[in-house]
Design a protein around this motif. Structure first.
Motif, PDB file in Angstrom:
ATOM      1  N   ALA A 151      59.296  38.547  30.041  1.00  0.00           N
ATOM      2  CA  ALA A 151      59.394  37.577  29.457  1.00  0.00           C
ATOM      3  C   ALA A 151      61.273  37.123  30.152  1.00  0.00           C
ATOM      4  N   THR A 152      61.601  38.042  29.060  1.00  0.00           N
ATOM      5  CA  THR A 152      62.975  38.428  28.124  1.00  0.00           C
ATOM      6  C   THR A 152      63.607  38.623  30.156  1.00  0.00           C
ATOM      7  N   ALA A 153      63.088  39.588  30.292  1.00  0.00           N
ATOM      8  CA  ALA A 153      63.768  39.931  31.363  1.00  0.00           C
ATOM      9  C   ALA A 153      63.980  38.742  32.615  1.00  0.00           C
ATOM     10  N   LYS A 154      62.439  38.015  32.609  1.00  0.00           N
ATOM     11  CA  LYS A 154      62.381  37.045  34.218  1.00  0.00           C
ATOM     12  C   LYS A 154      63.460  35.421  33.789  1.00  0.00           C
ATOM     13  N   HIS A 155      63.882  35.239  32.284  1.00  0.00           N
ATOM     14  CA  HIS A 155      64.204  34.405  31.595  1.00  0.00           C
ATOM     15  C   HIS A 155      63.613  33.017  32.104  1.00  0.00           C
ATOM     16  N   ILE A 156      62.447  34.155  30.823  1.00  0.00           N
ATOM     17  CA  ILE A 156      60.909  32.393  30.960  1.00  0.00           C
ATOM     18  C   ILE A 156      60.950  32.591  29.586  1.00  0.00           C
ATOM     19  N   SER A 157      59.999  31.395  29.090  1.00  0.00           N
ATOM     20  CA  SER A 157      59.057  31.855  27.973  1.00  0.00           C
ATOM     21  C   SER A 157      58.276  32.565  27.491  1.00  0.00           C
ATOM     22  N   ALA A 158      57.942  32.952  26.793  1.00  0.00           N
ATOM     23  CA  ALA A 158      57.186  33.829  26.396  1.00  0.00           C
ATOM     24  C   ALA A 158      55.774  33.727  26.127  1.00  0.00           C
ATOM     25  N   LYS A 159      55.758  31.854  25.963  1.00  0.00           N
ATOM     26  CA  LYS A 159      54.610  31.624  26.230  1.00  0.00           C
ATOM     27  C   LYS A 159      53.889  31.679  27.975  1.00  0.00           C
ATOM     28  N   ALA A 160      55.527  31.319  28.936  1.00  0.00           N
ATOM     29  CA  ALA A 160      54.734  31.429  29.906  1.00  0.00           C
ATOM     30  C   ALA A 160      54.845  32.780  30.872  1.00  0.00           C
ATOM     31  N   ALA A 161      54.348  33.755  30.270  1.00  0.00           N
ATOM     32  CA  ALA A 161      54.469  35.281  30.982  1.00  0.00           C
ATOM     33  C   ALA A 161      53.477  35.074  31.357  1.00  0.00           C
ATOM     34  N   ALA A 162      52.347  35.599  30.079  1.00  0.00           N
ATOM     35  CA  ALA A 162      50.929  35.184  31.593  1.00  0.00           C
ATOM     36  C   ALA A 162      50.714  34.673  32.165  1.00  0.00           C
ATOM     37  N   ALA A 163      51.222  33.159  32.745  1.00  0.00           N
ATOM     38  CA  ALA A 163      51.322  32.310  33.611  1.00  0.00           C
ATOM     39  C   ALA A 163      51.654  32.816  34.731  1.00  0.00           C
ATOM     40  N   THR A 164      52.946  33.675  34.526  1.00  0.00           N
ATOM     41  CA  THR A 164      53.660  34.247  35.591  1.00  0.00           C
ATOM     42  C   THR A 164      53.398  35.073  36.432  1.00  0.00           C
ATOM     43  N   ILE A 165      53.113  36.408  34.881  1.00  0.00           N
ATOM     44  CA  ILE A 165      51.999  37.143  35.818  1.00  0.00           C
ATOM     45  C   ILE A 165      50.612  37.320  36.196  1.00  0.00           C
ATOM     46  N   TYR A 166      49.699  36.419  35.829  1.00  0.00           N
ATOM     47  CA  TYR A 166      48.484  36.430  36.378  1.00  0.00           C
ATOM     48  C   TYR A 166      48.653  35.648  37.893  1.00  0.00           C
ATOM     49  N   GLY A 167      50.000  34.676  38.029  1.00  0.00           N
ATOM     50  CA  GLY A 167      50.086  33.474  38.998  1.00  0.00           C
ATOM     51  C   GLY A 167      50.998  34.817  40.146  1.00  0.00           C
ATOM     52  N   VAL A 168      51.306  35.538  39.910  1.00  0.00           N
ATOM     53  CA  VAL A 168      52.016  36.669  40.702  1.00  0.00           C
ATOM     54  C   VAL A 168      50.776  37.849  40.850  1.00  0.00           C
ATOM     55  N   ALA A 169      49.612  38.129  40.048  1.00  0.00           N
ATOM     56  CA  ALA A 169      48.783  38.521  40.451  1.00  0.00           C
ATOM     57  C   ALA A 169      47.785  37.911  41.615  1.00  0.00           C
ATOM     58  N   VAL A 170      47.555  36.791  41.282  1.00  0.00           N
ATOM     59  CA  VAL A 170      46.989  36.091  42.397  1.00  0.00           C
ATOM     60  C   VAL A 170      46.765  36.156  43.095  1.00  0.00           C
ATOM     61  N   THR A 171      48.802  35.538  43.891  1.00  0.00           N
ATOM     62  CA  THR A 171      48.847  35.190  44.793  1.00  0.00           C
ATOM     63  C   THR A 171      49.153  36.661  45.294  1.00  0.00           C
ATOM     64  N   ASN A 172      49.900  37.626  44.941  1.00  0.00           N
ATOM     65  CA  ASN A 172      49.479  39.304  45.793  1.00  0.00           C
ATOM     66  C   ASN A 172      48.733  39.518  45.400  1.00  0.00           C
ATOM     67  N   GLY A 173      47.150  39.364  45.153  1.00  0.00           N
ATOM     68  CA  GLY A 173      45.933  40.558  44.924  1.00  0.00           C
ATOM     69  C   GLY A 173      45.377  40.108  45.960  1.00  0.00           C
ATOM     70  N   THR A 174      45.482  38.342  46.285  1.00  0.00           N
ATOM     71  CA  THR A 174      45.492  37.643  47.251  1.00  0.00           C
ATOM     72  C   THR A 174      45.428  38.696  49.130  1.00  0.00           C
ATOM     73  N   CYS A 175      46.636  38.537  48.877  1.00  0.00           N
ATOM     74  CA  CYS A 175      47.230  38.646  49.933  1.00  0.00           C
ATOM     75  C   CYS A 175      47.326  40.306  50.121  1.00  0.00           C
ATOM     76  N   GLU A 176      47.322  41.039  48.990  1.00  0.00           N
ATOM     77  CA  GLU A 176      46.900  42.505  49.805  1.00  0.00           C
ATOM     78  C   GLU A 176      45.570  42.451  49.784  1.00  0.00           C
ATOM     79  N   ALA A 177      44.889  42.315  49.283  1.00  0.00           N
ATOM     80  CA  ALA A 177      43.636  42.434  49.523  1.00  0.00           C
ATOM     81  C   ALA A 177      43.368  42.044  51.280  1.00  0.00           C
TER      82      ALA A 177
END
Length: 192
Positions: free
Chosen positions: A146-172
């Motif tokens: 969260a600190t590295a991405k300049h987001i709140s700690a609460k937003a870390a899960a949504a951001t990380i799993y947003g990337v997972a869904v987006t990248n995961g779909t394309c990569e699959a």
């Protein structure tokens, strides 16, 4: 030379060849396909192919080399998230598991159509990589991420799993499109 030794030699050859492909993809940048929303990786595909063709031990070995290479790459060319990728639990463990999940997805699927079996295995292996790496980042480094991405700690899960869904779909999708023809071609050659 006995059949047992030839089998080991073939496995070592497959490990070396597919590991080298994964490393070359990483070193050259060809292992990352730029998309409008992110970069999709294809560096995990050799792990999936090795696991399907030669079994989980070969897949694990290729995944191990891919994971260790990821650590080395982040030491040599650090970026914003290198602190996470230098941890073997983030960069090695999920990559080792690609070989296991891909192989067992392939062998446990009862479909007669090889393309379906290979495609499902490619999706499972890809999601193992994407969600495995990002889950370990979340579990071990959510606050630092969260600190590295300049987001709140609460937003870390949504951001990380947003990337997972987006990248995961394309990569699959990319993984299925590459893995099916490669595995079918190699299996055809092996039958000869």
């Amino acid at each position: 030379m006995s059949n047992k030794n030839m089998f080991k030699t073939r496995q070592l050859t497959v490990i070396g060849l597919l590991s080298a492909i994964s490393i070359v993809l990483g070193l050259t940048g060809y292992g990352f396909i730029p998309l409008p929303i992110a970069k999709a990786t294809i560096m995990h595909i050799p792990v999936i192919i090795g696991a399907i063709l030669e079994g989980p031990i070969v897949g694990v070995a290729i995944g191990l080399i891919f994971g260790v290479f990821s650590i080395i790459q982040n030491i040599m060319s650090p970026n914003l998230l290198s602190f996470a990728y230098m941890n073997p639990l983030v960069s090695v463990l999920p990559r080792v598991l690609i070989g296991v999940t891909s192989y067992y997805a392939y062998t446990l699927i009862k479909a007669k159509n090889q393309s379906i079996k290979i495609g499902i295995s490619a999706v499972v292996g890809t999601l193992t990589n994407t969600f495995g790496v990002l889950t370990m980042i979340y579990v071990l480094y959510a606050a630092r991420y969260a600190t590295a991405k300049h987001i709140s700690a609460k937003a870390a899960a949504a951001t990380i799993y947003g990337v997972a869904v987006t990248n995961g779909t394309c990569e699959a999708i990319i993984s299925v499109l590459i893995t099916i023809p490669v595995v079918l071609a190699v299996k055809k050659i092996i039958k000869r």
